[in-house]
Design an enzyme around this catalytic site. Structure first.
Site, short mmCIF file in Angstrom:
data_model
loop_
_atom_site.label_atom_id
_atom_site.label_comp_id
_atom_site.label_asym_id
_atom_site.label_seq_id
_atom_site.Cartn_x
_atom_site.Cartn_y
_atom_site.Cartn_z
N LYS A 66 0.87 -1.19 0.00
CA LYS A 66 0.00 0.00 0.00
C LYS A 66 0.90 1.23 0.00
O LYS A 66 1.53 1.57 1.00
CB LYS A 66 -0.90 0.07 1.23
CG LYS A 66 -1.92 1.21 1.06
CD LYS A 66 -2.46 1.76 2.37
CE LYS A 66 -1.69 2.92 2.91
NZ LYS A 66 -1.71 4.15 2.10
N CYS B 117 13.66 11.84 6.00
CA CYS B 117 13.69 11.38 7.40
C CYS B 117 15.07 11.53 8.03
O CYS B 117 15.19 11.76 9.21
CB CYS B 117 13.22 9.94 7.48
SG CYS B 117 14.07 8.88 6.32
N GLU C 223 10.06 16.52 14.87
CA GLU C 223 10.39 16.38 13.45
C GLU C 223 9.50 17.36 12.68
O GLU C 223 8.28 17.30 12.78
CB GLU C 223 10.14 14.96 12.98
CG GLU C 223 10.55 14.77 11.54
CD GLU C 223 10.32 13.36 11.05
OE1 GLU C 223 9.19 12.86 11.21
OE2 GLU C 223 11.26 12.77 10.51
P1 NAD Z 1 2.38 8.49 7.79
O1 NAD Z 1 2.76 7.69 8.97
O2 NAD Z 1 1.26 9.43 7.91
O3 NAD Z 1 2.01 7.55 6.56
C1 NAD Z 1 2.85 6.54 6.09
C2 NAD Z 1 2.02 5.45 5.47
O4 NAD Z 1 1.22 4.85 6.49
C3 NAD Z 1 1.04 5.93 4.40
O5 NAD Z 1 0.94 4.96 3.39
C4 NAD Z 1 -0.27 6.03 5.17
O6 NAD Z 1 -1.41 5.87 4.36
C5 NAD Z 1 -0.14 4.87 6.13
N1 NAD Z 1 -0.96 4.99 7.33
C6 NAD Z 1 -1.41 6.11 7.94
N2 NAD Z 1 -2.15 5.80 9.02
C7 NAD Z 1 -2.17 4.45 9.10
C8 NAD Z 1 -2.76 3.53 10.01
N3 NAD Z 1 -3.50 3.93 11.06
N4 NAD Z 1 -2.55 2.21 9.82
C9 NAD Z 1 -1.80 1.76 8.78
N5 NAD Z 1 -1.23 2.59 7.88
C10 NAD Z 1 -1.40 3.92 8.03
O7 NAD Z 1 3.72 9.19 7.32
P2 NAD Z 1 3.89 10.17 6.09
O8 NAD Z 1 3.33 11.49 6.49
O9 NAD Z 1 3.44 9.54 4.83
O10 NAD Z 1 5.48 10.24 5.98
C11 NAD Z 1 6.25 11.12 6.71
C12 NAD Z 1 6.90 10.42 7.88
O11 NAD Z 1 7.65 9.28 7.44
C13 NAD Z 1 7.91 11.27 8.60
O12 NAD Z 1 7.72 11.15 9.99
C14 NAD Z 1 9.25 10.68 8.21
O13 NAD Z 1 10.29 10.86 9.10
C15 NAD Z 1 8.92 9.26 8.06
N6 NAD Z 1 9.90 8.61 7.17
C16 NAD Z 1 10.82 7.75 7.69
C17 NAD Z 1 11.76 7.16 6.89
C18 NAD Z 1 12.77 6.19 7.42
O14 NAD Z 1 13.30 5.43 6.64
N7 NAD Z 1 13.06 6.19 8.68
C19 NAD Z 1 11.77 7.42 5.54
C20 NAD Z 1 10.83 8.33 5.04
C21 NAD Z 1 9.88 8.90 5.87
#
Ligand code: NAD
Length: 472
Positions: free
Chosen positions: A171, A280, A379
Site C-alpha cells: 500500500k 527522514c 520532526e
Molecule cells: P504516515 O505515517 O502518515 O504515513 C505513512 C504510510 O502509512 C502511508 O501509506 C499512510 O497511508 C499509512 N498509514 C497512515 N495511518 C495508518 C494507520 N493507522 N494504519 C496503517 N497505515 C497507516 O507518514 P507520512 O506522512 O506519509 O510520511 C512522513 C513520515 O515518514 C515522517 O515522519 C518521516 O520521518 C517518516 N519517514 C521515515 C523514513 C525512514 O526510513 N526512517 C523514511 C521516510 C519517511
C-alpha cells in the site's frame, strides 16, 4: 496526459475496480488535482493477501538464481521507465526534476540492482554443533510506505522481501500513488508468478490498518511517522506478527571547532533542505562550536537565501513545494512556535517571498534554539534548520543525543580519528563523517523511536528471513 488509474494489481494482473471511493492526487506546485486512484477496502486487502498467501510456497521454493533473474528483469523494465518516474515524482510530490532524476528514480534502480546480486547469493546454512541452522523466508509481507521518496521506500522493502522468498502486498502513500503504478507496470512486464507482488491503493486508516491487522500477513514492513508506526505495532502485536519500522528523525550535524566550516555548513544546509526538508535522515539540527558560531550563521543564511524556489520542471529550480497544504501549515506552525520560544530568525521565515501558487515554505534558518524546545525536539519535515551552539565535544554529544529519535547524524573535524570518536558516541543508526557519500549497501535504520530493524544491503535482506535449527 491522463494519469488517473482505476485498477489494483492482484494475482498477476491488473484488475479493474468497480465504481466507488477514490483518492485525489494533487500537484503541490499548482495545487490542482491531477489524478484519482481507487480507495481500497478491507475486502480488497483480503483478495491481495489471499493471492500472496497462495503464491508463497512456490516463490519460497524458487531457486536463488530464478529469483535473481526475475529481479534483474524488473530492473531492466524499471530502468526503461526512469524518465517517466522522475517526471511523475516531480508532478505528484514536487521534487525538482533534476533532483528527482538523480534520487527519486536513480537511487531505487541502484538499490534494486544490489538485490539482484544479493538474491543470487542468500546467506549460507551454518553448522552449530549438531545443529544445521537454516534461514527461511518469513512469509507474506505487508508493505506500507510514505510519500517523501515514493519509489525508493517501496523498492527498499519489495526488493529484499522478494529476494528472500517472501510475497508482498503493497500500500503506497495516498498522496503519491502514481509512481507505484509505474513500478507495477514494470513488475507486470518482468513476469513474476501470479500473487508474488500485489498492489492495493487507498488510505492508511482503511487499507493500511487492514494490512497491519490481517491474520494472514506474517510481517508488516512500514516506513512513515512514529505515531503510525506505534499504531501498526499495536495491531501486529495481537497476533505476534513481525514488524520492521523506519520512522522519523531529528538528526544532528556536529561541526567541531577544527572543521572546514564552509564545507560543513554548505553540505549541512543542502542536506537539511533536500526534497524541501521532507527527508527522514535530514540533519535538521546544526550544532556549531561557539568560537565559530557567528561565522556559521552567516554561511547558513547565505546558503539558504541562494535557493531558487519554483516550478519543479524548471531546470533552475532548487527547491520545490511541500507535499500538501496540511504539511505546509504544519511546518509554518513549527516555525512560529520556534520563534515564540526564543529562536532568532536568520533566513526565510513566514514573511519571505514565495511563488504565487503551490505549497511552498521559504528555506528557513533559526539560531539560538533551545535544545529542549519543540523546534529542536519535533520532526518538522520542511526546509527549517535549527542552529545550536556548544562549548566542547561532550556538550555537542549530549545535545545530539538529547532526542527521542536516533536515525542519522553527521560530524565534521579536520581530525578523522576525533570525528570517529564522536560518531561512535552518537546514539543513532548512522553517522556520516566529513560529508562521506551515501552507501546503498550499508544498513539503514534507527535507534530509539526512529524504528526497528534495518533496510538495504545484506542486513535489509535478513529482516525478511527467519532462522530454523535442525538437530541431527
Ligand atoms: P504516515 O505515517 O502518515 O504515513 C505513512 C504510510 O502509512 C502511508 O501509506 C499512510 O497511508 C499509512 N498509514 C497512515 N495511518 C495508518 C494507520 N493507522 N494504519 C496503517 N497505515 C497507516 O507518514 P507520512 O506522512 O506519509 O510520511 C512522513 C513520515 O515518514 C515522517 O515522519 C518521516 O520521518 C517518516 N519517514 C521515515 C523514513 C525512514 O526510513 N526512517 C523514511 C521516510 C519517511
Amino acid at each position: 496526459m491522463d494519469l488517473a488509474r482505476t485498477d489494483f494489481y492482484l494475482d498477476g494482473q491488473w484488475v479493474a475496480v468497480g465504481p466507488g471511493e477514490t483518492v485525489a492526487v494533487r500537484n503541490p506546485a499548482t495545487e490542482e488535482v491531477i489524478a484519482t486512484v481507487p480507495a481500497g477496502t478491507a475486502a480488497d486487502v483480503d483478495r491481495a493477501v489471499a493471492a500472496a498467501r497462495a503464491a508463497f510456497p512456490g516463490w519460497a521454493d524458487a531457486t536463488p538464481a530464478d529469483r535473481a533473474a526475475r529481479l534483474d528483469r524488473l530492473h531492466t523494465a524499471l530502468r526503461a521507465r526512469a524518465d517517466g518516474i522522475a517526471r511523475t515524482v516531480a508532478l505528484e510530490l514536487g521534487t525538482p526534476l533534476k533532483v528527482a532524476t538523480r534520487i527519486q528514480a536513480g537511487l531505487p534502480l541502484t538499490v534494486l540492482h544490489s538485490y539482484v546480486e544479493l538474491a543470487a547469493r542468500p546467506p549460507a546454512d551454518e553448522t552449530v554443533g549438531n545443529s544445521l541452522v537454516v534461514r527461511e523466508p518469513v512469509g507474506v509481507v505487508g508493505a506500507i510506505t510514505p510519500w517523501n521518496y515514493p519509489l525508493h521506500q517501496v523498492v527498499a522493502k519489495l526488493a529484499p522481501a522478494l529476494a528472500a522468498g517472501c510475497t508482498v502486498v503493497l500500500k503506497p502513500s495516498e498522496l503519491t500513488p502514481l509512481t507505484a503504478y509505474l513500478l507495477f507496470d514494470a513488475i507486470h512486464e518482468a513476469g513474476f508468478p501470479p500473487g508474488v507482488v500485489n498492489l492495493v491503493t487507498g488510505t492508511g486508516p482503511v487499507v493500511g490498518e487492514a494490512i497491519a491487522a490481517h491474520p494472514d500477513v506474517d510481517m508488516v514492513s512500514f516506513t512513515g511517522s512514529t505515531a503510525t508506526g506505534r499504531r501498526i505495532s499495536h495491531l501486529a502485536a495481537d497476533r505476534i506478527a513481525r514488524v520492521a519500522l523506519e520512522l522519523g528523525g531529528k538528526s544532528a550535524n556536529i561541526v567541531l571547532d577544527d572543521a572546514d566550516l564552509a564545507t560543513a555548513v554548505k553540505v549541512g544546509v543542502d542536506n537539511a533542505f533536500l526534497n524541501s526538508g521532507q527527508t527522514c535522515t535530514a540533519w535538521t539540527r546544526l550544532l556549531v562550536h561557539r568560537d565559530r558560531y557567528d561565522e556559521a550563521l552567516g554561511l547558513a543564511a547565505r546558503a539558504a537565501e541562494g535557493y531558487r524556489l519554483g516550478d519543479p520542471f524548471d531546470p533552475a529550480t532548487r527547491l520545490g513545494p511541500l507535499v500538501s497544504a496540511a504539511q505546509r501549515d504544519r511546518v509554518l506552525g513549527h516555525v512560529a512556535r520556534g520563534l515564540a520560544d526564543g529562536g532568532r530568525l536568520v533566513a526565510g521565515g513566514p514573511d519571505a517571498p514565495l511563488p504565487e501558487r503551490g505549497f511552498f515554505v521559504a528555506p528557513t534558518v533559526i539560531a539560538d534554539v533551545d535544545p529542549d524546545s519543540a523546534l529542536a525536539q519535533e520532526e518538522i519535515f520542511g526546509p527549517v534548520l535549527a542552529v545550536i551552539g556548544f562549548d566542547d565535544e561532550d556538550e555537542a554529544v549530549a545535545i545530539a543525543n538529547n532526542s527521542r529519535y536516533g536515525l542519522a547524524g553527521a560530524v565534521w573535524s579536520a581530525d578523522g580519528e576525533r570525528a570517529l570518536r564522536v560518531a561512535r558516541r552518537m546514539r543513532t543508526g548512522a553517522v556520516d563523517v566529513n560529508g562521506a557519500p551515501f552507501n546503498p549497501l550499508a544498513p539503514f535504520g534507527g535507534y530509539k523511536q526512529s524504528g526497528l530493524g534495518r533496510e538495504l544491503g545484506r542486513h535489509g535482506l535478513e529482516e525478511f528471513l527467519q532462522v530454523k535449527a535442525i538437530q541431527r
